[in-house]
Design a protein around this motif. Sequence first.
Motif, short mmCIF file in Angstrom:
data_model
loop_
_atom_site.label_atom_id
_atom_site.label_comp_id
_atom_site.label_asym_id
_atom_site.label_seq_id
_atom_site.Cartn_x
_atom_site.Cartn_y
_atom_site.Cartn_z
N PHE A 251 -4.27 -2.84 9.87
CA PHE A 251 -3.23 -2.28 9.53
C PHE A 251 -2.66 -0.91 10.73
CE2 PHE A 251 -5.05 -3.42 5.28
CZ PHE A 251 -3.72 -4.05 5.16
N GLY A 252 -1.98 -0.95 10.57
CA GLY A 252 -1.82 0.66 11.86
C GLY A 252 -2.74 2.36 11.35
N GLU A 253 -2.41 2.96 12.66
CA GLU A 253 -2.16 4.00 12.06
C GLU A 253 -1.90 4.57 10.91
OE1 GLU A 253 -2.15 8.31 15.01
OE2 GLU A 253 -3.52 6.66 15.08
N GLU A 254 -0.38 4.58 11.23
CA GLU A 254 0.54 5.33 10.32
C GLU A 254 0.29 4.67 8.88
OE1 GLU A 254 5.22 4.86 8.68
OE2 GLU A 254 4.68 3.99 11.01
N THR A 255 -0.18 3.51 8.91
CA THR A 255 -0.66 2.95 7.28
C THR A 255 -1.59 3.41 6.67
OG1 THR A 255 0.83 1.08 7.48
CG2 THR A 255 -1.48 0.46 5.64
N TYR A 256 -2.90 3.98 7.19
CA TYR A 256 -3.70 4.26 7.01
C TYR A 256 -3.99 6.00 7.14
CZ TYR A 256 -7.59 0.60 7.96
OH TYR A 256 -7.79 -0.68 8.25
N CYS A 257 -2.70 6.48 7.77
CA CYS A 257 -2.60 7.93 7.36
C CYS A 257 -1.83 8.40 6.23
CB CYS A 257 -1.80 8.81 8.46
SG CYS A 257 -2.86 9.09 10.31
N GLY B 266 -13.20 1.25 8.22
CA GLY B 266 -13.18 2.70 8.14
C GLY B 266 -13.18 3.40 9.46
N PHE B 267 -13.37 2.95 10.53
CA PHE B 267 -12.40 3.29 11.61
C PHE B 267 -10.80 4.14 11.40
CE2 PHE B 267 -9.18 3.65 15.58
CZ PHE B 267 -10.29 4.00 15.99
N GLY B 268 -10.27 2.95 10.38
CA GLY B 268 -9.07 3.54 9.87
C GLY B 268 -8.94 4.29 9.68
N ILE B 269 -9.49 4.15 8.99
CA ILE B 269 -9.59 5.47 7.15
C ILE B 269 -9.93 7.41 7.92
CG2 ILE B 269 -10.73 6.98 5.49
CD1 ILE B 269 -10.78 3.76 4.12
N VAL B 270 -11.39 6.87 8.73
CA VAL B 270 -12.09 8.17 9.43
C VAL B 270 -10.94 8.37 10.40
CG1 VAL B 270 -14.24 9.03 10.24
CG2 VAL B 270 -14.18 7.48 8.71
N ASN B 271 -10.47 7.93 11.38
CA ASN B 271 -9.06 8.37 12.37
C ASN B 271 -8.29 9.17 11.71
OD1 ASN B 271 -9.07 7.68 15.61
ND2 ASN B 271 -6.90 6.16 14.50
N ALA B 272 -7.98 8.59 10.37
CA ALA B 272 -6.69 8.86 10.21
C ALA B 272 -7.47 10.74 9.23
CB ALA B 272 -6.40 8.25 9.19
N CYS B 273 -8.40 10.64 9.23
CA CYS B 273 -8.50 11.97 8.44
C CYS B 273 -8.67 12.89 9.45
CB CYS B 273 -10.13 11.84 8.00
SG CYS B 273 -10.30 10.86 6.58
N ILE C 58 0.94 -1.23 0.00
CA ILE C 58 0.13 0.46 -0.33
C ILE C 58 0.63 1.19 0.05
CG2 ILE C 58 -1.45 1.61 1.25
CD1 ILE C 58 -2.95 -1.21 2.75
N SER C 59 2.00 1.29 1.25
CA SER C 59 2.79 2.45 0.91
C SER C 59 3.54 2.70 -0.24
CB SER C 59 4.22 2.02 1.94
OG SER C 59 5.09 3.17 1.80
N GLY C 60 4.19 1.40 -1.07
CA GLY C 60 4.65 1.90 -2.68
C GLY C 60 3.31 2.35 -3.38
N TYR C 61 2.71 1.85 -3.43
CA TYR C 61 1.78 2.49 -4.45
C TYR C 61 0.54 3.80 -4.31
CZ TYR C 61 0.56 -2.36 -6.63
OH TYR C 61 0.61 -3.56 -7.61
N VAL C 62 0.91 4.19 -2.77
CA VAL C 62 1.07 5.91 -2.54
C VAL C 62 1.73 6.79 -2.85
CG1 VAL C 62 0.40 7.31 -0.89
CG2 VAL C 62 -0.79 4.84 -0.97
N LYS C 63 3.14 6.38 -2.91
CA LYS C 63 4.44 7.21 -3.53
C LYS C 63 4.40 6.96 -5.08
CE LYS C 63 8.00 9.03 -1.72
NZ LYS C 63 8.90 8.24 -1.57
N SER C 64 4.02 6.24 -5.60
CA SER C 64 3.37 5.67 -6.80
C SER C 64 2.58 6.19 -7.51
CB SER C 64 3.90 4.65 -7.56
OG SER C 64 2.70 3.93 -7.49
N GLY D 142 -2.51 10.69 0.90
CA GLY D 142 -2.59 10.07 -1.01
C GLY D 142 -3.59 10.53 -1.60
N PHE D 143 -4.70 10.10 -1.12
CA PHE D 143 -6.24 9.79 -1.28
C PHE D 143 -6.91 11.86 -1.22
CE2 PHE D 143 -6.96 5.39 -1.79
CZ PHE D 143 -7.10 5.18 -2.76
N ILE D 144 -6.29 12.21 -0.45
CA ILE D 144 -6.73 13.48 -0.11
C ILE D 144 -5.52 14.12 -1.13
CG2 ILE D 144 -6.85 15.35 1.69
CD1 ILE D 144 -9.06 13.35 1.71
N GLU D 145 -4.82 14.29 -1.04
CA GLU D 145 -3.80 15.36 -1.99
C GLU D 145 -4.05 15.14 -3.68
OE1 GLU D 145 0.08 14.03 -1.18
OE2 GLU D 145 0.21 15.41 0.72
N SER D 146 -5.12 14.07 -3.70
CA SER D 146 -5.38 13.50 -4.88
C SER D 146 -6.67 13.58 -5.21
CB SER D 146 -4.76 12.23 -5.18
OG SER D 146 -3.51 11.88 -5.21
N LYS D 147 -7.57 14.67 -4.34
CA LYS D 147 -8.55 15.18 -4.62
C LYS D 147 -9.80 14.02 -4.80
CE LYS D 147 -7.46 19.87 -6.09
NZ LYS D 147 -6.93 19.86 -4.88
#
Length: 623
Positions: A298-304, A341-348, A269-275, A309-314
């Motif tokens: 997944f941990g909080e770091e992965t979700y963040c 859902g918790f992981g993503i919203v918590n990261a938001c 996931i981290s690699g694909y986000v970076k690319s 990545g999604f937010i910056e890409s709108k």
Amino acid sequence: MLRKTLTLISLRRPFSSISPKPSPKTLTPHQKSSFESTLHHSLITHDTDQAWKVFRSFAAASSLPDKRLLNSLITHLSSFHHADQNTSLRHRLKRAFVSTTYVIEKDPILLEFETVRMVLESMKLAKAAGPALALVKCMFKNRYFVPFNLWGHLIIDICRENGSLAAFLKVFRESCRIAVDEKLDFMKPDLVASNAALEACCRRLESLADAEDLIESMAVLGVKPDELSFGFLAYLYARKGLREKISELENSMDGFGFASRRIFYSSVISGYVKSGDLDSVSDVLLHSLKGGGEDSSFGEETYCELVKGFIESKSVKCLAKLIIEAQKLESLSVDLNGSVGFGIVNACVKLGFSGKSILDEMNAQGGSGGIGVYVPILKAYCKEGRTAEATQLVTEINSYGLQLDVETYNTMIEASMTKQDFLSALTLFRDTRETRVSDLKGCYLTIMTGLLENQRPELMAEFVEEVVEDPRVEVKSHDWNSIIHAFCKSGRLEDAKSTFRRMAFLQYEPNNQTYLSLINGYVSCEKYFEVVVLWKEFKDKNAKLEHALADAFLNALVKGGFFGTALQVIEKCQEMKIFVDKWRYKATFMETQKNLRLPKLRKRKIKKMELLDAFKNWVGLTT
């Protein structure tokens, strides 16, 4: 400043400050003994400058002190404990580096492995990556082979802390070569070191060739890769968009018996986000859910990283869609805080992005992310004191047929009480009662305590009436006492009396604290006759009289001039062998007798005069 000084040390002339003269003079045995004696004394007295001068004298004669003194000197120079000022510390660590490399080139057999380790420890504390790497290279160059376990992890830590992990790669390779060519097992890097080198290849250099060469080196050394090893490769393959390589890597994991692939999927996931390949991010996350277990925890770091990545890409719509699709695949038994859902919203929330906008987008798409998507937002509202909005969101949650856990309700109720938002707290408690929660004592106590602290007895009374028959709460006598006490303290005696009657009607037994609160309230408002009525009720109940309560009754009755009732209390005390301080009530009587209007009392109320005289006789006053 220390790091700058150490970095500027000339590595081509590692002991330039002690370079011997062109024609060194050989030391006689007597001179060597004298120098060693001076050096020994300097070290004992912590005279660093003198010790260094003696060492330079040895070097000028192309000689060295004996092994014990030499190692003591280097240990002293590299120690942080003897430094009084930063200047001396910088000089000493520089001298430690120079003297160590000089000895390695001159006569390394004199240098203890432990001494080298201590020098590197000090360089780690000083964040001196350059000199530390130069020292290791000097060791290799002069075939001074110190076991890897004494220096390898220190070099890794130094390089990592300085953001130069890629610099470790060169010494790692050299150590591997020496271990193989010289057949020295103690020079073999271990798994931790191999992973550090692999991290440098994959995360820092992003070099496929270097990473694959390193994997071959691990095979030659017999170092078995672990989850981290696969994770670093997975990141690199995802970063380069090598889907087939990722599949091959995942398939090869089967033979290693790993309990979880969480690190592997997180790395992909981290690699694909970076690319910037967000479609692949979604595919991998949903694929991980099919494996079940811990694969998708997944941990909080992965979700963040994912959310950023999604937010910056709108791509908020895609993020909402991902939550909806994940909800369909997740097990019903998944932990609330473990859902996607918790992981993503918590990261938001952590990143300062509005989690509510994700909910709104999910609703617009007609999907649900489960209860987990709401919890981080509710917690954020509570933390920010937005309790009314939190309560409104709970109403929305209930309308979807979802149910919060008691811990979340407790958090929100506590936040509402802290903000003195009593309406929200009571509304939330009512919602809690409608759930199947078996124990409401925590929420109940939080509200009662908050209302008492804020002197809101009327709300306390309404609240207790509302829950009095709920077995999950267990209303007790002390709850009624708290309400009565609060009413009395605020001077609302009629409300206190009404609460007292209600308490008795519901068959809650009043105790000493109940009566004490009422007596103190009546005395503060000088309603002494009410104390007479209260004593009659107490006596009719045949309740047990204790010293503190007897004292309160007597004090109030004497102040109010109700001596007949006071004598009844005294009689009861004598019957129960309760000590009564006559001197205290004599003083109380003396203070209040001017208000009794004794002449009129003698003419009109003979019975009262008789009771007054009886009381005066009891306290020792003549009639």
